[in-house]
Design an enzyme around this catalytic site. Structure first.
Site, PDB file in Angstrom:
ATOM      1  N   ASN A  11       0.775  -1.083  -0.075  1.00 14.36           N
ATOM      2  CA  ASN A  11       0.340  -0.048  -0.016  1.00 14.36           C
ATOM      3  C   ASN A  11       0.890   1.271   0.110  1.00 14.36           C
ATOM      4  O   ASN A  11       1.429   1.561   1.144  1.00 14.36           O
ATOM      5  CB  ASN A  11      -0.895   0.042   1.185  1.00 14.36           C
ATOM      6  N   TRP A  12       1.025   1.869  -1.261  1.00 18.51           N
ATOM      7  CA  TRP A  12       1.915   3.139  -1.229  1.00 18.51           C
ATOM      8  C   TRP A  12       1.251   4.093  -0.762  1.00 18.51           C
ATOM      9  O   TRP A  12       2.007   5.280  -0.673  1.00 18.51           O
ATOM     10  CB  TRP A  12       2.421   3.160  -2.691  1.00 18.51           C
ATOM     11  N   LYS A  13      -0.009   4.248  -0.345  1.00 20.79           N
ATOM     12  CA  LYS A  13      -0.472   5.510   0.310  1.00 20.79           C
ATOM     13  C   LYS A  13      -0.311   6.879  -0.507  1.00 20.79           C
ATOM     14  O   LYS A  13      -0.062   6.645  -1.839  1.00 20.79           O
ATOM     15  CB  LYS A  13       0.032   5.662   1.794  1.00 20.79           C
ATOM     16  N   HIS A  97      -9.716   1.295   5.119  1.00 19.65           N
ATOM     17  CA  HIS A  97      -8.660   1.707   5.905  1.00 19.65           C
ATOM     18  C   HIS A  97      -8.725   2.461   6.807  1.00 19.65           C
ATOM     19  O   HIS A  97      -9.557   3.294   6.468  1.00 19.65           O
ATOM     20  CB  HIS A  97      -7.225   1.764   4.697  1.00 19.65           C
ATOM     21  N   GLU A  99      -6.832   4.732   7.927  1.00 20.99           N
ATOM     22  CA  GLU A  99      -6.597   6.177   7.474  1.00 20.99           C
ATOM     23  C   GLU A  99      -7.821   6.754   7.191  1.00 20.99           C
ATOM     24  O   GLU A  99      -8.149   7.872   7.250  1.00 20.99           O
ATOM     25  CB  GLU A  99      -5.332   6.327   6.760  1.00 20.99           C
ATOM     26  N   GLU A 169      -5.804  -4.674  10.545  1.00 26.10           N
ATOM     27  CA  GLU A 169      -4.950  -3.985  10.738  1.00 26.10           C
ATOM     28  C   GLU A 169      -5.064  -3.042  11.934  1.00 26.10           C
ATOM     29  O   GLU A 169      -5.762  -2.072  11.899  1.00 26.10           O
ATOM     30  CB  GLU A 169      -4.872  -2.981   9.567  1.00 26.10           C
ATOM     31  N   GLY A 175       2.412   2.005  10.846  1.00 26.43           N
ATOM     32  CA  GLY A 175       3.296   3.221  10.571  1.00 26.43           C
ATOM     33  C   GLY A 175       3.763   3.463  11.959  1.00 26.43           C
ATOM     34  O   GLY A 175       4.629   4.505  12.120  1.00 26.43           O
ATOM     35  N   SER A 214       3.015  -2.369  10.615  1.00 25.59           N
ATOM     36  CA  SER A 214       4.384  -2.761  10.542  1.00 25.59           C
ATOM     37  C   SER A 214       4.992  -4.204  10.199  1.00 25.59           C
ATOM     38  O   SER A 214       5.751  -4.591  11.176  1.00 25.59           O
ATOM     39  CB  SER A 214       4.848  -2.245  12.104  1.00 25.59           C
ATOM     40  N   GLY A 235       2.574  -1.080   4.449  1.00 29.63           N
ATOM     41  CA  GLY A 235       2.807   0.289   4.079  1.00 29.63           C
ATOM     42  C   GLY A 235       4.288   0.498   3.854  1.00 29.63           C
ATOM     43  O   GLY A 235       4.829   0.273   2.716  1.00 29.63           O
ATOM     44  N   GLY A 236       5.034   1.154   5.017  1.00 30.61           N
ATOM     45  CA  GLY A 236       6.083   1.632   4.919  1.00 30.61           C
ATOM     46  C   GLY A 236       7.169   0.404   4.045  1.00 30.61           C
ATOM     47  O   GLY A 236       7.964   1.173   3.485  1.00 30.61           O
TER      48      GLY A 236
HETATM   49  P1  PGA Z   1       2.655   0.033   7.634  1.00 32.69           P
HETATM   50  O1  PGA Z   1       1.185   0.266   7.017  1.00 32.69           O
HETATM   51  O2  PGA Z   1       3.005  -1.291   7.156  1.00 32.69           O
HETATM   52  O3  PGA Z   1       3.497   1.184   7.206  1.00 32.69           O
HETATM   53  O4  PGA Z   1       2.382   0.028   9.176  1.00 32.69           O
HETATM   54  C1  PGA Z   1       0.111  -0.633   6.901  1.00 32.69           C
HETATM   55  C2  PGA Z   1      -1.045  -0.019   6.119  1.00 32.69           C
HETATM   56  O5  PGA Z   1      -1.431   0.959   6.623  1.00 32.69           O
HETATM   57  O6  PGA Z   1      -1.576  -0.840   5.306  1.00 32.69           O
END
Ligand code: PGA
Length: 252
Positions: A11-13, A97, A99, A169, A175, A214, A235-236
Site C-alpha cells: 500500500n503505497w499510500k 483503511h 486512515e 490492521e 506506521g 508494521s 505500508g512502509g
Molecule cells: P505500515 O502500514 O506497514 O506502514 O504499518 C500498513 C497499512 O497501513 O496498510
C-alpha cells in the site's frame, strides 16, 4: 483446511510521482520474478495507476487502488468509481483503511456500499478492519472487529464474499513500528474466520485474511506461521522494492 495462497499487497499510500511509481513497480516485478508462491499486488496513488498498470501488464504483479466511490458515475466531484478503476487495470481495491476511517470520516456503511460497488465492477475488495489502542486496552478488540466486519459484508452474497479479502490492521500498529504479536494477530484472524464460517464454512475456509501494521521482512515469517494469517497489507516496508520482495519471499 483449504490451502490458501499467500497474498501480499504493498500500500503505497500518498507517495510517488508517476516516474517514481514506475521505477518502484519495475523493481518490485523484478524482485519477485522468481517467486511463485504468492500473489503480489501493489497499490499506487490514483495518478500513477494507469502508467503502472501498463508497466505491469504481463500480470505477474497485480494492481490495487486505495479507495473508490460507491456510485458508478454522476455528480460526485473528486471521486473515482470502481468501474473506472477496473477500466484502468485494477483487480483489487483497498477499502475501509483506518486512515480513511479516521482522517476522512469514512463510516462502516460506506465501506459496505464501496465493497458492493467494487464487486459489481469486477474488482476484489480488500476490506480493512482494526481496533484503536484505546479499544484494545478496554478489552473491546473482538467486538469492534466484529462490528466492522458485519457492516462491511452485509448484503453481500456468499459467491461475492468468496472474492473478497479481509485485512486485519490494528490501528496502533500502522506506521508505528509496533507490530501485533503473532498470537495477537492469530486471535483476531481466527475470530474473523469463525465469524465468516457462521455464514459459509466454504467461504471461510478459502478467505484470505491479511495482517497489516508494521509488517517487515524480519517479522513476516512468525506472523505467517499462524494458522489464519494468509498474507500482508504492507505500508512502509513496501516503498522499497528490496524489502517488499524479501518479505514476499520470507512469507511464502
Ligand atoms: P505500515 O502500514 O506497514 O506502514 O504499518 C500498513 C497499512 O497501513 O496498510
Amino acid at each position: 483446511m483449504a490451502t490458501r495462497r499467500p497474498f501480499f499487497c504493498g500500500n503505497w499510500k500518498l507517495n510517488g510521482t508517476i516516474a517514481e511509481s514506475l521505477a518502484l513497480a519495475t523493481d518490485v516485478r523484478n524482485g519477485v520474478a522468481t517467486l511463485r508462491g504468492a500473489d503480489v499486488v501493489v497499490a499506487p496513488s490514483f495518478t500513477a495507476l494507469h502508467a503502472v498498470a501498463k508497466r505491469l501488464e504481463d500480470g505477474a504483479v497485480a494492481i490495487a487502488a486505495q479507495n473508490c466511490h460507491f456510485e458508478d458515475k454522476g455528480a460526485f466531484t473528486g471521486e473515482v468509481s470502481a468501474s473506472q478503476l477496473a477500466d484502468v487495470g485494477c483487480k483489487y481495491v483497498i477499502l475501509g483503511h483506518s486512515e480513511r476511517r479516521q482522517l476522512f470520516g469514512e463510516l462502516d456503511a460506506a465501506v459496505n456500499l464501496k465493497a458492493r460497488a467494487a464487486l459489481r465492477a469486477g474488482l476484489a475488495p480488500i476490506i480493512c478492519v482494526g481496533e484503536t489502542l484505546a479499544e484494545r486496552d478496554a478489552g473491546e478488540t473482538l467486538g469492534r472487529i466484529q462490528a466492522q466486519l458485519d457492516a462491511a459484508i452485509a448484503d453481500i452474497a456468499d459467491a461475492d464474499l468468496s472474492r473478497c479479502l479481509v485485512a486485519y490492521e490494528p490501528v496502533w500498529a500502522i506506521g508505528t513500528g509496533r507490530t501485533a504479536s503473532p498470537a495477537q494477530a492469530q486471535e483476531v484472524h481466527a475470530h474473523i474466520r469463525a465469524s465468516v464460517a457462521r455464514r459459509s464454512a466454504g467461504v471461510a475456509a478459502s478467505l484470505r485474511i491479511l495482517y497489516g501494521g508494521s509488517m517487515k521482512p524480519d517479522n513476516v515469517r512468525a506472523l505467517m506461521a499462524e494458522a489464519d494469517v494468509d498474507g500482508g497489507l504492507v505500508g512502509g516496508a513496501s516503498l522499497q522494492a528490496e524489502s517488499f520482495a524479501r518479505m514476499v519471499k520470507e512469507g511464502s
